[in-house]
Motif scaffolding. Sequence first.
Motif, short mmCIF file in Angstrom:
data_model
loop_
_atom_site.label_atom_id
_atom_site.label_comp_id
_atom_site.label_asym_id
_atom_site.label_seq_id
_atom_site.Cartn_x
_atom_site.Cartn_y
_atom_site.Cartn_z
N ASP A 1 0.83 -1.21 0.00
CA ASP A 1 0.00 0.00 0.00
C ASP A 1 0.86 1.26 0.00
O ASP A 1 0.58 2.22 -0.73
N MET A 2 1.91 1.26 0.81
CA MET A 2 2.80 2.42 0.90
C MET A 2 3.50 2.66 -0.43
O MET A 2 3.61 3.80 -0.88
N VAL A 3 3.98 1.60 -1.07
CA VAL A 3 4.67 1.74 -2.35
C VAL A 3 3.75 2.39 -3.38
O VAL A 3 4.15 3.31 -4.09
N GLN A 4 2.53 1.93 -3.47
CA GLN A 4 1.58 2.51 -4.44
C GLN A 4 1.34 3.99 -4.15
O GLN A 4 1.34 4.82 -5.06
N GLN A 5 1.13 4.32 -2.90
CA GLN A 5 0.88 5.71 -2.51
C GLN A 5 2.08 6.60 -2.83
O GLN A 5 1.94 7.69 -3.39
N LEU A 6 3.28 6.13 -2.49
CA LEU A 6 4.47 6.94 -2.69
C LEU A 6 4.85 7.10 -4.16
O LEU A 6 5.31 8.16 -4.58
N ARG A 7 4.65 6.06 -4.95
CA ARG A 7 4.91 6.20 -6.40
C ARG A 7 4.02 7.26 -7.01
O ARG A 7 4.48 8.10 -7.77
N LYS A 8 2.75 7.21 -6.67
CA LYS A 8 1.80 8.20 -7.19
C LYS A 8 2.23 9.61 -6.79
O LYS A 8 2.25 10.53 -7.60
N LEU A 9 2.60 9.77 -5.54
CA LEU A 9 3.06 11.06 -5.02
C LEU A 9 4.32 11.53 -5.75
O LEU A 9 4.42 12.71 -6.13
N ALA A 10 5.27 10.64 -5.97
CA ALA A 10 6.52 11.01 -6.64
C ALA A 10 6.25 11.54 -8.05
O ALA A 10 6.84 12.54 -8.46
N PHE A 11 5.37 10.89 -8.78
CA PHE A 11 5.05 11.32 -10.14
C PHE A 11 4.23 12.62 -10.15
O PHE A 11 4.50 13.52 -10.94
N GLU A 12 3.25 12.70 -9.27
CA GLU A 12 2.32 13.83 -9.31
C GLU A 12 2.88 15.12 -8.69
O GLU A 12 2.55 16.20 -9.14
N GLN A 13 3.72 15.00 -7.66
CA GLN A 13 4.16 16.20 -6.96
C GLN A 13 5.65 16.52 -7.08
O GLN A 13 6.07 17.64 -6.81
N LEU B 1 18.05 17.84 -8.87
CA LEU B 1 18.44 17.48 -7.51
C LEU B 1 17.46 18.08 -6.50
O LEU B 1 17.22 17.50 -5.44
N GLU B 2 16.90 19.22 -6.84
CA GLU B 2 15.90 19.85 -5.96
C GLU B 2 14.67 18.96 -5.81
O GLU B 2 14.14 18.79 -4.72
N ASP B 3 14.20 18.39 -6.93
CA ASP B 3 13.05 17.47 -6.86
C ASP B 3 13.37 16.28 -5.96
O ASP B 3 12.54 15.85 -5.15
N ILE B 4 14.58 15.75 -6.09
CA ILE B 4 14.99 14.60 -5.28
C ILE B 4 15.03 14.99 -3.80
O ILE B 4 14.53 14.26 -2.93
N ALA B 5 15.59 16.14 -3.49
CA ALA B 5 15.67 16.60 -2.09
C ALA B 5 14.27 16.83 -1.51
O ALA B 5 14.00 16.47 -0.36
N ASN B 6 13.39 17.44 -2.30
CA ASN B 6 12.02 17.67 -1.83
C ASN B 6 11.29 16.36 -1.61
O ASN B 6 10.53 16.20 -0.64
N TRP B 7 11.50 15.40 -2.49
CA TRP B 7 10.90 14.08 -2.35
C TRP B 7 11.40 13.40 -1.07
O TRP B 7 10.63 12.85 -0.30
N ASN C 1 9.67 14.76 2.04
CA ASN C 1 8.21 14.63 2.15
C ASN C 1 7.86 13.81 3.39
O ASN C 1 8.48 12.78 3.66
N THR C 2 6.86 14.25 4.16
CA THR C 2 6.53 13.59 5.43
C THR C 2 6.08 12.14 5.24
O THR C 2 6.44 11.28 6.06
N SER C 3 5.33 11.85 4.20
CA SER C 3 4.92 10.46 3.94
C SER C 3 6.14 9.60 3.59
O SER C 3 6.24 8.44 4.02
N HIS C 4 7.06 10.16 2.84
CA HIS C 4 8.27 9.43 2.47
C HIS C 4 9.15 9.22 3.71
O HIS C 4 9.73 8.14 3.89
N LEU C 5 9.25 10.23 4.56
CA LEU C 5 10.01 10.08 5.81
C LEU C 5 9.43 8.97 6.68
O LEU C 5 10.17 8.18 7.28
#
Length: 97
Positions: free
Chosen positions: A20-32, A56-62, A65-69
């Motif tokens: 479930d987490m993988v699906q949520q985080l993949r969607k977030l990575a692509f969309e935001q 690199l900024e996108d990677i750092a922001n990703w 992200n609180t969900s990713h943390l």
Amino acid sequence: MTYAVIFRATINKLDKDYDDMVQQLRKLAFEQYNCQEFIAYSEGNEEIAVSYWQSLEDIANWKANTSHLYAQKLGGEKWYQAYRVQVTEILRDYQSK
């Protein structure tokens, strides 16, 4: 420029929460966070995932992200025995067809 994030892990135990987490985080990575592509494979107790990014900024922001943390915390506590993350710049990119 294009960058790749290489995630390598030794799996401890993956469960439905992980899926479930993988699906949520993949969607977030692509969309935001402008993730361009995300590929993951596992064999035995080893997993590798490679994701491609515009900056690199996108990677750092990703990464921040609180969900990713939260996922990183769970990964260290229950899903993985160990993991390694590498960030690299794509110097050449070519393909057939």
